[in-house]
Design a protein around this motif. Structure first.
Motif, PDB file in Angstrom:
ATOM      1  N   TYR A  24       1.116  -0.994  -0.211  1.00  0.00           N
ATOM      2  CA  TYR A  24      -0.109  -0.017  -0.086  1.00  0.00           C
ATOM      3  C   TYR A  24       0.822   1.530   0.227  1.00  0.00           C
ATOM      4  CZ  TYR A  24       0.828   0.551   4.939  1.00  0.00           C
ATOM      5  OH  TYR A  24       1.859   0.360   6.513  1.00  0.00           O
ATOM      6  N   GLY A  25      -0.043   2.587   0.486  1.00  0.00           N
ATOM      7  CA  GLY A  25       0.862   3.589  -0.151  1.00  0.00           C
ATOM      8  C   GLY A  25       0.124   4.836  -0.057  1.00  0.00           C
ATOM      9  N   LYS A  26       0.999   6.063  -0.872  1.00  0.00           N
ATOM     10  CA  LYS A  26      -0.326   7.203  -0.668  1.00  0.00           C
ATOM     11  C   LYS A  26       1.224   8.296  -1.286  1.00  0.00           C
ATOM     12  CE  LYS A  26       1.247   9.704   4.017  1.00  0.00           C
ATOM     13  NZ  LYS A  26       0.305  10.649   4.413  1.00  0.00           N
ATOM     14  N   VAL A  27       0.246   8.850  -2.086  1.00  0.00           N
ATOM     15  CA  VAL A  27       1.202   9.887  -3.015  1.00  0.00           C
ATOM     16  C   VAL A  27       1.524  10.894  -2.121  1.00  0.00           C
ATOM     17  CG1 VAL A  27       1.327  12.395  -3.979  1.00  0.00           C
ATOM     18  CG2 VAL A  27      -0.333   9.825  -5.103  1.00  0.00           C
ATOM     19  N   LEU A  33      -5.407  13.467   0.099  1.00  0.00           N
ATOM     20  CA  LEU A  33      -5.123  12.213   0.333  1.00  0.00           C
ATOM     21  C   LEU A  33      -5.052  11.739  -1.350  1.00  0.00           C
ATOM     22  CD1 LEU A  33      -4.611   9.761   2.586  1.00  0.00           C
ATOM     23  CD2 LEU A  33      -6.654   9.505   2.944  1.00  0.00           C
ATOM     24  N   ILE A  34      -3.906  10.435  -1.725  1.00  0.00           N
ATOM     25  CA  ILE A  34      -4.390  10.180  -2.740  1.00  0.00           C
ATOM     26  C   ILE A  34      -3.759   8.274  -2.825  1.00  0.00           C
ATOM     27  CG2 ILE A  34      -3.974   9.248  -5.638  1.00  0.00           C
ATOM     28  CD1 ILE A  34      -3.596  12.265  -5.408  1.00  0.00           C
ATOM     29  N   SER A  35      -4.541   7.343  -1.701  1.00  0.00           N
ATOM     30  CA  SER A  35      -3.989   5.897  -1.751  1.00  0.00           C
ATOM     31  C   SER A  35      -3.945   4.639  -2.223  1.00  0.00           C
ATOM     32  CB  SER A  35      -4.812   5.846  -0.109  1.00  0.00           C
ATOM     33  OG  SER A  35      -5.907   5.226  -0.195  1.00  0.00           O
ATOM     34  N   TYR A  36      -3.340   4.208  -2.682  1.00  0.00           N
ATOM     35  CA  TYR A  36      -3.246   2.383  -3.190  1.00  0.00           C
ATOM     36  C   TYR A  36      -3.478   1.303  -2.940  1.00  0.00           C
ATOM     37  CZ  TYR A  36       0.902   5.287  -3.651  1.00  0.00           C
ATOM     38  OH  TYR A  36       2.313   5.220  -3.062  1.00  0.00           O
ATOM     39  N   GLU A  37      -3.380   0.285  -3.266  1.00  0.00           N
ATOM     40  CA  GLU A  37      -3.174  -0.591  -2.714  1.00  0.00           C
ATOM     41  C   GLU A  37      -2.820  -2.118  -4.124  1.00  0.00           C
ATOM     42  OE1 GLU A  37      -6.804  -2.908  -1.300  1.00  0.00           O
ATOM     43  OE2 GLU A  37      -5.952  -1.349   0.175  1.00  0.00           O
ATOM     44  N   GLY A  38      -2.160  -3.262  -3.331  1.00  0.00           N
ATOM     45  CA  GLY A  38      -2.560  -4.224  -4.218  1.00  0.00           C
ATOM     46  C   GLY A  38      -1.598  -5.419  -4.302  1.00  0.00           C
ATOM     47  N   SER A  39      -1.760  -6.487  -4.419  1.00  0.00           N
ATOM     48  CA  SER A  39      -1.197  -7.719  -3.376  1.00  0.00           C
ATOM     49  C   SER A  39      -0.043  -8.267  -3.965  1.00  0.00           C
ATOM     50  CB  SER A  39      -2.273  -9.276  -3.690  1.00  0.00           C
ATOM     51  OG  SER A  39      -3.114  -9.441  -4.723  1.00  0.00           O
ATOM     52  N   THR A  40      -0.249  -7.726  -4.939  1.00  0.00           N
ATOM     53  CA  THR A  40       1.631  -7.560  -6.087  1.00  0.00           C
ATOM     54  C   THR A  40       2.051  -6.118  -6.458  1.00  0.00           C
ATOM     55  OG1 THR A  40       0.447  -7.774  -7.812  1.00  0.00           O
ATOM     56  CG2 THR A  40       0.178 -10.223  -6.763  1.00  0.00           C
ATOM     57  N   ALA A  41       3.101  -6.603  -6.586  1.00  0.00           N
ATOM     58  CA  ALA A  41       3.952  -5.127  -7.142  1.00  0.00           C
ATOM     59  C   ALA A  41       3.171  -4.804  -7.778  1.00  0.00           C
ATOM     60  CB  ALA A  41       5.574  -5.528  -7.297  1.00  0.00           C
ATOM     61  N   ALA A  42       3.058  -5.155  -9.193  1.00  0.00           N
ATOM     62  CA  ALA A  42       2.281  -4.945 -10.270  1.00  0.00           C
ATOM     63  C   ALA A  42       0.877  -4.273  -9.959  1.00  0.00           C
ATOM     64  CB  ALA A  42       2.050  -6.421 -11.757  1.00  0.00           C
ATOM     65  N   GLU A  43       0.081  -5.362  -8.730  1.00  0.00           N
ATOM     66  CA  GLU A  43      -0.856  -4.770  -8.579  1.00  0.00           C
ATOM     67  C   GLU A  43      -0.507  -3.153  -7.987  1.00  0.00           C
ATOM     68  OE1 GLU A  43      -3.685  -7.530  -6.362  1.00  0.00           O
ATOM     69  OE2 GLU A  43      -3.817  -9.008  -7.867  1.00  0.00           O
ATOM     70  N   LEU A  44       0.534  -2.627  -7.689  1.00  0.00           N
ATOM     71  CA  LEU A  44       0.134  -2.199  -6.617  1.00  0.00           C
ATOM     72  C   LEU A  44       0.347  -0.454  -7.453  1.00  0.00           C
ATOM     73  CD1 LEU A  44       0.904  -0.448  -3.756  1.00  0.00           C
ATOM     74  CD2 LEU A  44       3.008  -0.811  -3.504  1.00  0.00           C
TER      75      LEU A  44
END
Length: 112
Positions: A24-27, A33-44
């Protein structure tokens, strides 16, 4: 390992939650607040790109200027004595205070 990624001038953090098994992460560097996530690096990475694109589209739709991080200008608060010493040093070396600060930060960043 790099803990950041960049897309369209926006820098995002990269973190991992062992408990959730998610990246997960954020800008960084903006108030929105711009956040994002993924179960793999590519999804992230894909979710990061999508989140930035969504933010830019929303700004365009609302006719607002998107926030930009790292414009090259920031305020620094230091003691009056250090300020005075820095100005004297810069003048003695025929440089501006801005140049002294920029050079000092550049040396610190490259040394680390």
């Amino acid at each position: 390992m790099n803990n950041t990624m960049e897309y369209k001038g926006y820098v995002g953090s990269v973190e991992f939650s062992e408990e959730d098994g998610l990246f997960y992460g954020k800008v960084m560097g903006i108030r929105a607040l711009i956040s994002y996530e993924g179960s793999t690096a590519a999804e992230l990475v894909n979710d990061f790109h999508g989140a930035v694109d969504d933010y830019l589209a929303l700004c365009e739709e609302n006719h607002t200027e998107p926030e930009r991080a790292y414009k090259g200008s920031f305020n620094v608060r230091i003691s009056p004595e250090l300020h005075k010493q820095a100005v004297i040093f810069a003048m003695a070396h025929n440089m501006s205070l801005n140049s002294l600060v920029e050079n000092s930060i550049e040396q610190a960043v490259h040394a680390g």
